[in-house]
Design a protein around this motif. Structure first.
Motif, PDB file in Angstrom:
ATOM      1  N   GLU A   1       0.785  -1.183  -0.122  1.00  0.00           N
ATOM      2  CA  GLU A   1      -0.024  -0.013   0.194  1.00  0.00           C
ATOM      3  C   GLU A   1       0.877   1.079  -0.006  1.00  0.00           C
ATOM      4  O   GLU A   1       0.489   2.257  -0.848  1.00  0.00           O
ATOM      5  N   LEU A   2       1.841   1.281   0.676  1.00  0.00           N
ATOM      6  CA  LEU A   2       2.672   2.459   0.857  1.00  0.00           C
ATOM      7  C   LEU A   2       3.549   2.561  -0.657  1.00  0.00           C
ATOM      8  O   LEU A   2       3.746   3.800  -1.038  1.00  0.00           O
TER       9      LEU A   2
ATOM     10  N   LYS B   1       1.917   1.812  -3.592  1.00  0.00           N
ATOM     11  CA  LYS B   1       1.075   2.568  -4.226  1.00  0.00           C
ATOM     12  C   LYS B   1       0.994   4.042  -4.059  1.00  0.00           C
ATOM     13  O   LYS B   1       0.907   4.674  -4.977  1.00  0.00           O
ATOM     14  N   LYS B   2       1.142   4.457  -2.703  1.00  0.00           N
ATOM     15  CA  LYS B   2       0.734   5.793  -2.710  1.00  0.00           C
ATOM     16  C   LYS B   2       1.961   6.633  -3.048  1.00  0.00           C
ATOM     17  O   LYS B   2       1.841   7.634  -3.513  1.00  0.00           O
ATOM     18  N   HIS B   3       3.151   5.808  -2.971  1.00  0.00           N
ATOM     19  CA  HIS B   3       4.556   6.566  -3.430  1.00  0.00           C
ATOM     20  C   HIS B   3       4.417   6.756  -5.045  1.00  0.00           C
ATOM     21  O   HIS B   3       4.661   7.542  -5.409  1.00  0.00           O
TER      22      HIS B   3
ATOM     23  N   PHE C   1       1.525   6.894  -6.787  1.00  0.00           N
ATOM     24  CA  PHE C   1       0.569   7.969  -6.849  1.00  0.00           C
ATOM     25  C   PHE C   1       1.187   9.513  -6.627  1.00  0.00           C
ATOM     26  O   PHE C   1       1.028  10.131  -7.686  1.00  0.00           O
ATOM     27  N   LEU C   2       2.001   9.547  -5.849  1.00  0.00           N
ATOM     28  CA  LEU C   2       2.743  10.637  -5.571  1.00  0.00           C
ATOM     29  C   LEU C   2       3.613  11.324  -6.508  1.00  0.00           C
ATOM     30  O   LEU C   2       3.806  12.280  -6.920  1.00  0.00           O
TER      31      LEU C   2
ATOM     32  N   GLN D   1       1.648  12.818  -9.260  1.00  0.00           N
ATOM     33  CA  GLN D   1       1.185  13.812  -8.776  1.00  0.00           C
ATOM     34  C   GLN D   1       2.446  14.897  -9.102  1.00  0.00           C
ATOM     35  O   GLN D   1       2.374  16.028  -9.576  1.00  0.00           O
TER      36      GLN D   1
ATOM     37  N   GLN E   1       6.480  14.375   1.119  1.00  0.00           N
ATOM     38  CA  GLN E   1       5.443  13.190   1.473  1.00  0.00           C
ATOM     39  C   GLN E   1       5.936  12.053   0.712  1.00  0.00           C
ATOM     40  O   GLN E   1       6.092  10.862   1.086  1.00  0.00           O
ATOM     41  N   LYS E   2       6.464  12.342  -0.769  1.00  0.00           N
ATOM     42  CA  LYS E   2       7.046  11.033  -1.336  1.00  0.00           C
ATOM     43  C   LYS E   2       8.298  10.355  -0.611  1.00  0.00           C
ATOM     44  O   LYS E   2       8.478   9.154  -0.634  1.00  0.00           O
TER      45      LYS E   2
ATOM     46  N   LEU F   1       7.419   8.663   2.560  1.00  0.00           N
ATOM     47  CA  LEU F   1       6.932   7.119   2.211  1.00  0.00           C
ATOM     48  C   LEU F   1       8.039   6.162   1.595  1.00  0.00           C
ATOM     49  O   LEU F   1       8.177   5.132   2.374  1.00  0.00           O
TER      50      LEU F   1
END
Length: 54
Positions: A9-10, A12-14, A16-17, A20, A41-42, A45
């Motif tokens: 999950e981390l 995936k968030k990375h 996504f960032l 962005q 934030q990236k 993570l």
């Protein structure tokens, strides 16, 4: 939640960032402060992923 699923999950968030940040850098009107916040934030993570993977 297992450790491996948490790391997934981390990641995936990375990812996504990352998207962005790339989009924000291509936008001429994007605020540099917002881009810096996304990058921070990236990085946080990434550090968490490395810590959990070690």
């Amino acid at each position: 939640m297992s450790l491996s699923s948490h790391v997934t999950e981390l990641k995936k968030k990375h990812a996504f960032l990352s998207e962005q940040v790339e989009m924000a850098q291509r936008s001429p009107g994007m605020d540099d402060l917002r881009i810096s916040e996304l990058k921070k934030q990236k990085l946080l993570l990434k550090e968490e992923i490395q810590r959990l993977s070690a």
